[in-house]
Structure formats: C-alpha cells, structure tokens
Design a protein around this motif. Structure first.
Motif, PDB file in Angstrom:
ATOM      1  N   ILE A  13       0.840  -1.205   0.000  1.00 24.94           N
ATOM      2  CA  ILE A  13       0.000   0.000   0.000  1.00 24.94           C
ATOM      3  C   ILE A  13       0.875   1.254   0.000  1.00 24.94           C
ATOM      4  CG2 ILE A  13      -1.623   1.337   1.411  1.00 24.94           C
ATOM      5  CD1 ILE A  13      -2.922  -1.387   2.150  1.00 24.94           C
ATOM      6  N   ARG A  14       1.912   1.259   0.816  1.00 25.90           N
ATOM      7  CA  ARG A  14       2.791   2.435   0.866  1.00 25.90           C
ATOM      8  C   ARG A  14       3.448   2.700  -0.495  1.00 25.90           C
ATOM      9  NH1 ARG A  14       4.429   0.408   5.956  1.00 25.90           N
ATOM     10  NH2 ARG A  14       3.259   1.528   7.531  1.00 25.90           N
ATOM     11  N   PHE A  15       3.943   1.645  -1.134  1.00 27.10           N
ATOM     12  CA  PHE A  15       4.611   1.850  -2.420  1.00 27.10           C
ATOM     13  C   PHE A  15       3.629   2.164  -3.539  1.00 27.10           C
ATOM     14  CE2 PHE A  15       8.308   0.142  -0.230  1.00 27.10           C
ATOM     15  CZ  PHE A  15       9.272   1.015  -0.693  1.00 27.10           C
ATOM     16  N   ARG A  16       2.416   1.644  -3.455  1.00 30.81           N
ATOM     17  CA  ARG A  16       1.392   2.012  -4.451  1.00 30.81           C
ATOM     18  C   ARG A  16       1.087   3.511  -4.326  1.00 30.81           C
ATOM     19  NH1 ARG A  16      -1.919  -2.285  -4.364  1.00 30.81           N
ATOM     20  NH2 ARG A  16      -2.946  -1.636  -2.442  1.00 30.81           N
ATOM     21  N   MET A  17       0.984   4.003  -3.093  1.00 31.18           N
ATOM     22  CA  MET A  17       0.740   5.431  -2.881  1.00 31.18           C
ATOM     23  C   MET A  17       1.941   6.246  -3.348  1.00 31.18           C
ATOM     24  SD  MET A  17      -1.202   7.903  -1.979  1.00 31.18           S
ATOM     25  CE  MET A  17      -2.468   7.692  -0.746  1.00 31.18           C
ATOM     26  N   LEU A  18       3.149   5.825  -2.981  1.00 30.39           N
ATOM     27  CA  LEU A  18       4.348   6.548  -3.398  1.00 30.39           C
ATOM     28  C   LEU A  18       4.442   6.630  -4.921  1.00 30.39           C
ATOM     29  CD1 LEU A  18       7.089   7.898  -2.666  1.00 30.39           C
ATOM     30  CD2 LEU A  18       8.091   5.605  -2.813  1.00 30.39           C
ATOM     31  N   ASP A  19       4.227   5.512  -5.603  1.00 31.56           N
ATOM     32  CA  ASP A  19       4.287   5.504  -7.068  1.00 31.56           C
ATOM     33  C   ASP A  19       3.238   6.435  -7.676  1.00 31.56           C
ATOM     34  OD1 ASP A  19       6.372   3.696  -6.999  1.00 31.56           O
ATOM     35  OD2 ASP A  19       5.123   1.947  -7.444  1.00 31.56           O
ATOM     36  N   SER A  20       2.051   6.430  -7.099  1.00 36.10           N
ATOM     37  CA  SER A  20       0.973   7.285  -7.618  1.00 36.10           C
ATOM     38  C   SER A  20       1.282   8.755  -7.395  1.00 36.10           C
ATOM     39  CB  SER A  20      -0.358   6.910  -6.960  1.00 36.10           C
ATOM     40  OG  SER A  20      -0.689   5.580  -7.262  1.00 36.10           O
ATOM     41  N   VAL A  21       1.746   9.082  -6.202  1.00 36.10           N
ATOM     42  CA  VAL A  21       2.113  10.472  -5.907  1.00 36.10           C
ATOM     43  C   VAL A  21       3.245  10.911  -6.825  1.00 36.10           C
ATOM     44  CG1 VAL A  21       3.186  11.974  -4.169  1.00 36.10           C
ATOM     45  CG2 VAL A  21       1.273  10.495  -3.527  1.00 36.10           C
ATOM     46  N   ASN A  22       4.237  10.066  -7.019  1.00 37.98           N
ATOM     47  CA  ASN A  22       5.359  10.438  -7.884  1.00 37.98           C
ATOM     48  C   ASN A  22       4.927  10.614  -9.333  1.00 37.98           C
ATOM     49  OD1 ASN A  22       7.363  10.823  -5.998  1.00 37.98           O
ATOM     50  ND2 ASN A  22       8.035   8.683  -6.045  1.00 37.98           N
ATOM     51  N   SER A  23       3.963   9.843  -9.789  1.00 34.43           N
ATOM     52  CA  SER A  23       3.435  10.029 -11.150  1.00 34.43           C
ATOM     53  C   SER A  23       2.762  11.392 -11.281  1.00 34.43           C
ATOM     54  CB  SER A  23       2.441   8.923 -11.498  1.00 34.43           C
ATOM     55  OG  SER A  23       3.098   7.689 -11.604  1.00 34.43           O
ATOM     56  N   LEU A  24       1.976  11.755 -10.280  1.00 32.45           N
ATOM     57  CA  LEU A  24       1.308  13.065 -10.290  1.00 32.45           C
ATOM     58  C   LEU A  24       2.336  14.186 -10.225  1.00 32.45           C
ATOM     59  CD1 LEU A  24      -1.590  12.215  -7.829  1.00 32.45           C
ATOM     60  CD2 LEU A  24      -1.831  12.696 -10.282  1.00 32.45           C
TER      61      LEU A  24
END
Length: 172
Positions: free
Chosen positions: A49-60
């Motif tokens: 969950i943490r890395f899914r959020m990190l990846d999504s935030v970094n994409s944005l």
C-alpha cells in the motif's frame, strides 16, 4: 422446425446461465445515500500500500514538473502516530490529542528536515481513492505537488468497522 426451435431455446437458456450476475445494488443508509463499502486491509499489505501510494504520488508530481519523493521511515512513524490519534479523537484534524502539531510529531520521531505539509482523511476509501480526493482539493493538492518536498511518510489506522484514518506527511 419445432426441433430447431427447442434447440435454439435450450442453447439460449444454457448461455443465459453463463452470464455474470448483476452487480449488487448498493445498500442505502437512513440519509438516502449509499452506505460505504469496507476496504479491508490485511496484515502484510503495508509495504504494498505504501509503495502504491508513493508511485501514484510520484506520477502526479512528475506530470506537474516536481521531483520524486522517497519514503521516509521517520515520517511514516509520525503519520502512524497521527492516524491512531485521529481515531482516538474520532475526528480528522491536524492536531494531536495532546495539542501537538505536525511539526511537533516529526520532531518527536527524530526527523531533522523541514515539514512541507500533511494531508489527512477519515474514510472507507482505498488509498488511491483518497489520493484522488486530495487532488481535487486545492490545499491538499498544493501539499502533494509542492516541489520543495523530497520525502514522504504515509500510514493509516483501520478501525474494526472498516473506517480508515489516512495520514501523509511530506518533508524536505
């Protein structure tokens, strides 16, 4: 002819049994709105969950021209503490039950950088649905896309009834 009609009807009945069942209709609460669906977070999903959020935030952030973030264990510890505290207080706000601010919390865990901002949520939604909601609000979107941020802490507390208290802390 009758035999052909019977074969066609039989085939139609057999095929209709293969169709997917209709989606369950949402349960409606006393206020006439759909009741929230529980997003169950199982033990062992924390890293995912943490890395899914990190990846999504970094994409944005990349789309907005901001640099990437890295996960920070101290900021994550501060986020975990605040998520638990919001649950105890039963309200989403940026101050702890002891009056602590986000700056106080990151100092308590030994984070030496600067606080860029904190986003919080009380919801039954997934982390990505929560991120989407944060991006719709100007104040939380500004925190997430702030080019000064380089580090991210992210954690949550899920209550037995399914409600989730999310906290994201960004630092530099």
């Amino acid at each position: 002819m009758a035999r052909l009609l019977i074969l066609c009807l039989s085939a139609l009945l057999a095929l209709s049994a293969c169709a997917a069942p209709p989606p369950p209709s949402p349960q409606i609460g006393a206020d006439g709105k759909p009741l929230p669906r529980v997003y169950p977070i199982r033990a062992g999903q924390e890293r995912e969950i943490r890395f899914r959020m990190l990846d999504s935030v970094n994409s944005l952030r990349q789309a907005a021209g901001a640099g990437p973030l890295t996960l920070d264990e101290k900021l994550t510890a501060a986020a975990a503490t605040h998520s638990r505290d919001m649950s105890v207080q039963n309200r989403p706000w940026h101050f702890g039950s002891d009056g602590s601010s986000p700056v106080d919390r990151i100092r308590r865990v030994g984070y030496e950088g600067e606080l860029v901002g904190e986003t919080i949520s009380e919801t039954y939604e997934t982390e990505l649905e929560t991120l989407a909601a944060w991006m719709q609000e100007e104040t939380t979107r500004r925190v997430i896309l702030n080019p000064e941020a380089t580090r991210m802490g992210f954690d949550w507390l899920q209550e037995p009834g399914g409600k989730i208290w999310w906290t994201m802390i960004l630092g530099s």
